[in-house]
Motif scaffolding. Sequence first.
Motif, PDB file in Angstrom:
ATOM      1  N   ILE A  72       7.570 -16.187  -9.157  1.00 18.32           N
ATOM      2  CA  ILE A  72       6.292 -15.928  -9.220  1.00 18.32           C
ATOM      3  C   ILE A  72       6.119 -15.970 -10.494  1.00 18.32           C
TER       4      ILE A  72
ATOM      5  N   GLU B 273      -0.385 -15.017  -8.225  1.00 20.09           N
ATOM      6  CA  GLU B 273       0.851 -15.094  -7.321  1.00 20.09           C
ATOM      7  C   GLU B 273       1.397 -13.663  -6.958  1.00 20.09           C
TER       8      GLU B 273
ATOM      9  N   GLN C 241       1.428 -12.197  -3.374  1.00 24.14           N
ATOM     10  CA  GLN C 241       2.702 -12.040  -2.726  1.00 24.14           C
ATOM     11  C   GLN C 241       3.213 -10.547  -2.358  1.00 24.14           C
ATOM     12  N   ASP C 242       3.672 -10.300  -0.843  1.00 16.39           N
ATOM     13  CA  ASP C 242       4.329  -9.106  -0.862  1.00 16.39           C
ATOM     14  C   ASP C 242       5.856  -9.330  -0.286  1.00 16.39           C
ATOM     15  N   LYS C 243       6.189 -10.537   0.095  1.00 15.48           N
ATOM     16  CA  LYS C 243       7.431 -10.744   0.594  1.00 15.48           C
ATOM     17  C   LYS C 243       8.546 -10.933  -0.581  1.00 15.48           C
TER      18      LYS C 243
ATOM     19  N   ARG D 127       9.864  -9.999  -3.736  1.00 14.90           N
ATOM     20  CA  ARG D 127       9.783  -8.982  -4.863  1.00 14.90           C
ATOM     21  C   ARG D 127      10.766  -9.114  -6.016  1.00 14.90           C
TER      22      ARG D 127
ATOM     23  N   ASN E 180       5.629  -6.146  -6.512  1.00  9.39           N
ATOM     24  CA  ASN E 180       5.407  -6.857  -7.619  1.00  9.39           C
ATOM     25  C   ASN E 180       4.428  -6.139  -8.561  1.00  9.39           C
TER      26      ASN E 180
END
Lengths: 338, 171, 802
Positions: C132, C137, C141-143, C145, C154
């Motif tokens: 990331i 991003e 982004q939550d998948k 970490r 994040n």
Amino acid sequence: MMRLPPFTYLAPLSVGEAVRMMADHGPEAMFVAGGTDLYPNMKRRQFEPKVLVGLRGIRELVGVRGEATTGLVIGAGTTLTDVSEHPAVREHVPALAVAAGLVSTPPLRNMGTIGGNVCVDPRCNYYNQSYQWRRAIGFCMKKDGDICLVAPGSSRCWAVSSTDTAPVLWSLGARARLVGVGGERVVPVASLFKDDGIDYLAKARDEVLTEILLPPVDGLRCAYLKLRRRGSFDFPVLGVAVALSLDGGRVKTAKIVLGAVASQPREAVEAGALLVGERLTPALIAEVAGVAARPSKPLDNTDLTHPYRKKMTKVFVARALRRLAGLPDSPENEEEVA
Amino acid sequence: MPTKTILTLRVNGETHEVAVPVHKTLLEVLREDLGLIGTKHGCELGECGTCTVLVDGQPVLSCLALPVELGGREILTVEGMAPPGQLHPLQQAFAELGAAQCGYCTPGILLTSLALLADKREPTRDEIRQALSGNICRCTGYTKILEAVELAALRMSGTPSPSPLPQGGRG
Amino acid sequence: MSTEEFSVIGKPLAKVDAWEKVVGAARYADDFFLPRMAYAKIRRSDHPHALIKRVDTTRAQALPGVYAVVTGRDFPAVKFGILPVSQDEEALCTDKVRMVGDPIAAVAAVDEETAEKAADLIDVEYEVLPPIMSVEEALAQDKVRIHEYGDGPNIHKAVAFEFGDVEEGFRQADLVREDVFFYQGNTHLPMEQHAAVAQWSPDGKLTLWSSTQTPHYVHRALAKTLQMPPAWIRVIAAPVGGGFGGKTDPFSHEIVVARLAQLTGRPVKIGLTREEVFYCHRGRHPVLMWIKTGVTKNGEILAMHCRSYVDGGAYGSYGVASLLYTGALQTVTYKVPRYKFEGVRAFTNKPPCGPKRGHGTPQPRYALECHLDKVAEQLRLDPAEMRRRIAVDEYTKTANHLTITTCGLRECIDRVVEASGWREKHRKLPYGKGVGFACSSYLTGAGLPIYWNDMPHSGAIVKVDRGGGVAILCGATEIGQGSDSVLTYVVAEQLGIDPKDIRVATADSDLTPVDLGSYSSRVTLMAGHAAAQAAERIRTLLHEAVAKKLEVAPAELVSRGGRVFVKDDPERGVSFAEAAVLGETMHGTLACTGSYTPPKRAGKFKGSGVGPSPCYSYTACVAEVSVDPDTGEVKVDRVWIAHDVGRALNPLLVEGQVEGSVYMGLGEALMEEQVFREGLHKIPSMLEYKSPTTLETPEIYTILVETVDPEGPFGAKEAGQGPLLPVPPAVANAVHDAVGARIDEVPISPEKVARALELKKQGKPARVGPERLPVFKFPEPVKVASAFGEAADPSVKRKTQG
């Protein structure tokens, strides 16, 4: 601390001895003059020669000889400081004095030689990095790898010619004396380079560049402009060398050579031809600058963006020609100055 | 271990014999073999000017110089700028005017300035800027450095200094 | 108040450490060469984000000359970090790497070459994770970490505050304006690369010499990560070859050499390469900012709302404080009756950002000062006059409950307007030339400590020798800013002696009382107070003894010129050395302590701990530039800067701090940037990370303004950081004045200026800057009544010392 890898150091006292040593040690050996390009590269492991043949002790390589009117001869081992400060160079080929004086920094110019600058290893910000950095990104074909990271689809290396002096020498029509075990030859600087970031010199491994031979420069006008972020340290990310002669107010001969926009200096042949026989009017200069920028093909592997470097090619060519024509730098200021 | 070579080096007017591998740079030999730690380093690649020393009076980068290439040459480091117990006018001026903050770039800048003043007794500010354009300093903004070189030049040329310290601009 | 009443304070003396620095005798950490010393090298991650599957050190161990190889498994399983809330770093990564350059293993060997060779022989197997690389991003982004803690996937930290009803302020305004800005990350680039040397004594005690600005925090981190009593650890800060905030965190290499020294039974040194220094980083956070203000037609601010999207990099570092600083000090320069701030700091797979000169405030300062320039233009007001009108009043509180003591901002503005010829130049110079204006304020030491405690922030011991020599022992760290000198001046003034008769021993955890470190512009004020107090106590003892001998009352005595004498009869007195003998005869050994704890003035709300300071410095700046319209190149021709320093304890050193700040601000404004490509730092070198040379650095005209603040020792406020702040926006505003282009992001590179001028030719707005903001829902704001305009606590105006 960054340190050099081990090597054996040979110190020949003559060119003949140097080329023999080189021939004897084969591909494991390299020449070193000032060391300002090679040693940083060795510390980053771009080069790991087992033997260095030092050219520093060879007296015949050092000095500026001859007369400008018949053609100056510059020993390849002359430091960039000495070239930039030499009275005859400054008077008769000011563009060369300027280019030599714009290389890197004062202490580096005390160490680096004009021969070294002409032969400087093409640069790329994927390549001029430490071994560990290159390992992390995946080695490129110029060292340890097999692809080009700037143009991954390409089969060749796109490292950038980063010499300041070669475009000027090319524009002046200078020649280079190369001495090898098999004898010596004199070639135009224009044919010293190849369009490849790795195999960039048309010089055999065991040949030494011994001298730069300038043509008689009576009445020649020349200029060199360099684009970079800072007024010191930085390699060119664009260089523009222009040399022309005038006859009764009309251009007799003209050469425009671009630096740092390809893997070798690149002559803008078409643009130069447009000037011949013409007067240096603002309109012609603008037209020629546009044409001159065509061979400029920068890629994204130096400081500043490549579209900007491309755009600046036109600006810099125009500016160089305007200076030679005695015009102000920018067309917008024309009226004020006039 | 790579083979060592015995080399003779002239440093600060003294002759030294050292046994070192030839690939050891002058920077490393000065610091690690001769104990001359006044020569500092900021990149070891010729990109900062910190390690500048004088060779036959000319500024060179010790990180890119090989002792094997320097036989018979006179090397000067910051430790040799003045006789023992004395300060060179440049050192005096740098201290007095606050031209050394963290002090890490100072030796290289002092030596470069020394070479400049040997060449030009009274350099203009632009000439000083040009001469020092290969030495990065992150602390001072160069202002006090330029002033100190000017003050030292003035003192060395024998012209009495009108005022050793800048007076302007204080509220 | 004139400086004539002082002997030392206010005099342009040489720094006490100047002499050893000009002869090359100062011993920096890398200058230590100890008998039997081994050299260490760290193997670092090749990937921006990956799981470590296996680390095989067999080949490295087998290399002749290698003494020891360690991995994360060779350390107690304890994490560290500068802030108690972000303990997220490991001495060597065990399971996961979060950036290229993360430390994985380390070697100690007979020399550096062998150590490096061995480090490259360590085999690391990774399971690569998606990196990331930007705040956008990270927020989307939550998948994937980077860390398992924080305020969301994040998201390291998200905050929101509202002081007063900003919407009401916007409704009352004559003009409401919104702008978006981006401030690129950049790094400290100290000339000295970090180095550390560790040595164990035969009785199992550790000594570490390091180039650190915060030996006290390194001490704590070593005790924690090595799981040993702090009493057995001694940390000494060597002279620091440039810090600027980059040596303010405890670092993995400091812990690693300590462990390697223990395992090998040898002193172990590590000197980082320039590239590794870029990986240590802790530099300026890249921040995307949105700012909205409502103003009257005279430019008075009625309400302000700021948002910060902060790219934190791979670890916490000082990040929570940095994030809060992007909001907290926006109210200290101009009157802002209603204020709302929302901020988020995201983790990314890049070297961690942290405190660089101005910690968290140059970014919002850029946004605010460029924004106000546009407001002034829109309202047809002179930007300098408008700022003068809205400058804060002294001895008031801000909307967010910060207490302002003295404020010399109006005088600073007047002085730079005058000196620069602002009125004759602004909007009047020919095309291509321009001037720009900006102001700022900065704290003089953080009001709260980094870890929660009620102890002093700084302590000093002053000891008097029978021969009249004086020693100062203090934990403060000399990083070139002159902290050793300031301690000397303060004590010399108190005792009436020559600074040369004083020796300073600093930054040694065994010998010197704790000072929290050289950060947040705290040393002159806090260590200065501590040393002054210790010296005052010594003076009291000496006067008591001398008074008895001279048969006068102690109150009749003064110490000055190396003597203690009767004020009204100067002939009657003794030398300082005699006074020392009398003193020791009467009192026994002469040593006194002093300490300093800042006033507790934080507001009563969560998150109020960042921003309070005993007092604030003020700065006004004018930059004059030339812009080449064909190339977009910007040349700064001159900078005028006026700084309210309270009192200049040594004007020479203050000027040096101001000039250095201007330099660093110009680098950030024009060329410095920490940029990444394919997960890697794009330019980790002195050559390609562009630091201005003598040729890019203009003439700087420094004006010092003195307000004599009751909170500072002898009235002093900070000087080392604040003067950086107005420089980048002054340059941006000058570029606009020169060619009519708004560059709403730094660095102001030639290509951006050229692009803006191209847009202008096409009839579009001549602006280059961020176009949009990431989608992010900030938390509900903490709502607190605005304290704007309230009078400062009466206790603030206590008598000025000295």
